[in-house]
Design a protein around this motif. Structure first.
Motif, short mmCIF file in Angstrom:
data_model
loop_
_atom_site.label_atom_id
_atom_site.label_comp_id
_atom_site.label_asym_id
_atom_site.label_seq_id
_atom_site.Cartn_x
_atom_site.Cartn_y
_atom_site.Cartn_z
N ASN A 9 7.32 10.97 -9.14
CA ASN A 9 6.20 11.50 -9.46
C ASN A 9 5.40 10.44 -10.28
O ASN A 9 4.04 10.52 -10.47
CB ASN A 9 6.59 12.94 -10.26
CG ASN A 9 5.18 13.61 -10.42
OD1 ASN A 9 4.33 13.62 -9.71
ND2 ASN A 9 4.88 13.92 -11.72
N GLU A 10 6.18 9.69 -11.26
CA GLU A 10 5.35 8.96 -12.24
C GLU A 10 4.58 7.81 -11.55
O GLU A 10 3.66 7.48 -11.79
CB GLU A 10 6.22 8.43 -13.29
CG GLU A 10 5.89 7.23 -14.13
CD GLU A 10 6.89 6.68 -14.60
OE1 GLU A 10 6.73 5.25 -15.10
OE2 GLU A 10 8.26 6.97 -14.55
N ASN B 200 -1.34 5.99 -7.56
CA ASN B 200 -2.36 6.58 -6.65
C ASN B 200 -2.25 5.94 -5.06
O ASN B 200 -3.30 6.06 -4.45
CB ASN B 200 -3.88 6.71 -7.21
CG ASN B 200 -4.47 7.86 -6.38
OD1 ASN B 200 -4.22 8.65 -6.00
ND2 ASN B 200 -5.70 7.52 -6.13
N ILE B 201 -1.02 5.79 -4.73
CA ILE B 201 -0.69 5.48 -3.32
C ILE B 201 0.35 6.18 -2.81
O ILE B 201 1.05 6.99 -3.55
CB ILE B 201 -0.43 3.89 -3.16
CG1 ILE B 201 0.80 3.57 -4.10
CG2 ILE B 201 -1.66 2.91 -3.86
CD1 ILE B 201 1.38 2.15 -3.78
N THR C 218 0.83 -1.10 0.09
CA THR C 218 0.13 0.34 0.21
C THR C 218 0.79 1.34 -0.03
O THR C 218 0.30 2.42 -0.09
CB THR C 218 -1.00 -0.02 1.22
OG1 THR C 218 -0.24 0.11 2.47
CG2 THR C 218 -1.93 -1.19 1.24
N ILE C 219 2.07 1.29 0.25
CA ILE C 219 3.07 2.20 0.30
C ILE C 219 4.25 2.12 -0.32
O ILE C 219 4.98 0.73 -0.33
CB ILE C 219 3.43 2.69 1.44
CG1 ILE C 219 1.93 3.32 2.35
CG2 ILE C 219 4.48 4.09 1.60
CD1 ILE C 219 2.22 3.52 3.83
N ASP D 107 5.12 11.66 -0.15
CA ASP D 107 4.58 11.93 1.14
C ASP D 107 4.98 12.03 2.37
O ASP D 107 4.78 12.51 3.30
CB ASP D 107 3.16 10.73 1.33
CG ASP D 107 2.28 10.89 0.07
OD1 ASP D 107 1.19 11.64 0.11
OD2 ASP D 107 2.64 10.17 -1.00
N LEU D 108 6.23 11.04 2.43
CA LEU D 108 7.22 11.29 3.57
C LEU D 108 8.87 11.31 2.94
O LEU D 108 8.90 10.60 2.10
CB LEU D 108 6.87 10.24 4.39
CG LEU D 108 7.97 9.92 5.68
CD1 LEU D 108 7.06 10.77 6.80
CD2 LEU D 108 7.77 8.47 6.12
#
Length: 210
Positions: free
Chosen positions: A90-91, A97-98, A77-78, A123-124
């Motif tokens: 980015n791609e 979309n995770i 999931t990540i 995101d991190l």
């Protein structure tokens, strides 16, 4: 409590232990030179043991499309990405979309600034000790960097702390740096790639005590 990630899990017993002690994220390493490597297909059974709400993180080093597709199919999931360009990050974030994390090695304040800029839409930002020149792995080497660097130079985004964390020093790291996440791999092992259920429990207790 500071969220924590147990990284490099490879057995049902240690997956269950990490879940039981309240790990926010479990990491599965898909970099074949690592002693913590798991095959994507084999990891699916481990990932299936992880309840909803707990992050299932793929550790990936310059992955090709086939590998990323395979780990997504396994239930990841990540994506935790090492040695990728901002464009590649980015791609992958756009395609799947995770959440996507960028892992970066640190030795100097300049490394922190450069990693923050390179993280783009991550995101991190996961900050680890910069690997020695002769190291076969980009992370998971059991080394810590000078956390004082983060007192003076903090990323402009949520960041996690990795590298050399263990039962004896994670509370100090949290107190000094106040990261959004602490990440442990070798610090809860009996040997290279061999996780200890007792050490996983002790690490979780140390995080709570902080």
């Amino acid at each position: 409590m500071t969220p924590f990630k147990i990284c490099g899990l490879s057995t049902p017993e240690t997956v269950d232990a990490a879940v039981a002690v309240g790990a926010a994220h479990l990491g599965f390493n898909y970099f074949s030179p690592s002693p913590r490597f798991v095959d994507p297909a084999a990891s699916a059974a481990l990932i299936a043991r992880v309840p909803a709400g707990v992050g299932r993180v793929a550790v990936l080093v310059t992955p090709d499309d086939a590998l990323v597709s395979a780990v997504i199919a396994a239930g990841i999931t990540i994506l935790q990405l090492h040695d990728v360009s901002p464009e590649r990050l980015n791609e992958l974030k756009s395609r799947y979309n995770i959440p996507v994390w960028l892992a970066a090695g640190v030795k100097t304040r300049a490394d922190i600034r450069a990693a923050d800029m390179a993280a783009g839409p991550a995101d991190l930002l996961l900050l680890d000790a910069k690997a020695p020149n002769d190291a076969p792995l980009p992370g998971g080497n059991g080394l810590a960097f000078d956390w004082r660097l983060l007192v003076e130079t903090r990323p402009g985004r949520p960041f996690g702390l990795a590298g050399g964390l263990g039962i004896g020093n994670v509370a100090e790291a949290i107190a000094r740096v106040a990261p959004a996440l602490v990440d442990v791999a070798s610090g809860v092992e009996e040997g290279a790639g061999v996780k200890s259920v007792d050490k996983i429990r002790a690490f979780a207790s140390a995080v709570r005590a902080a």
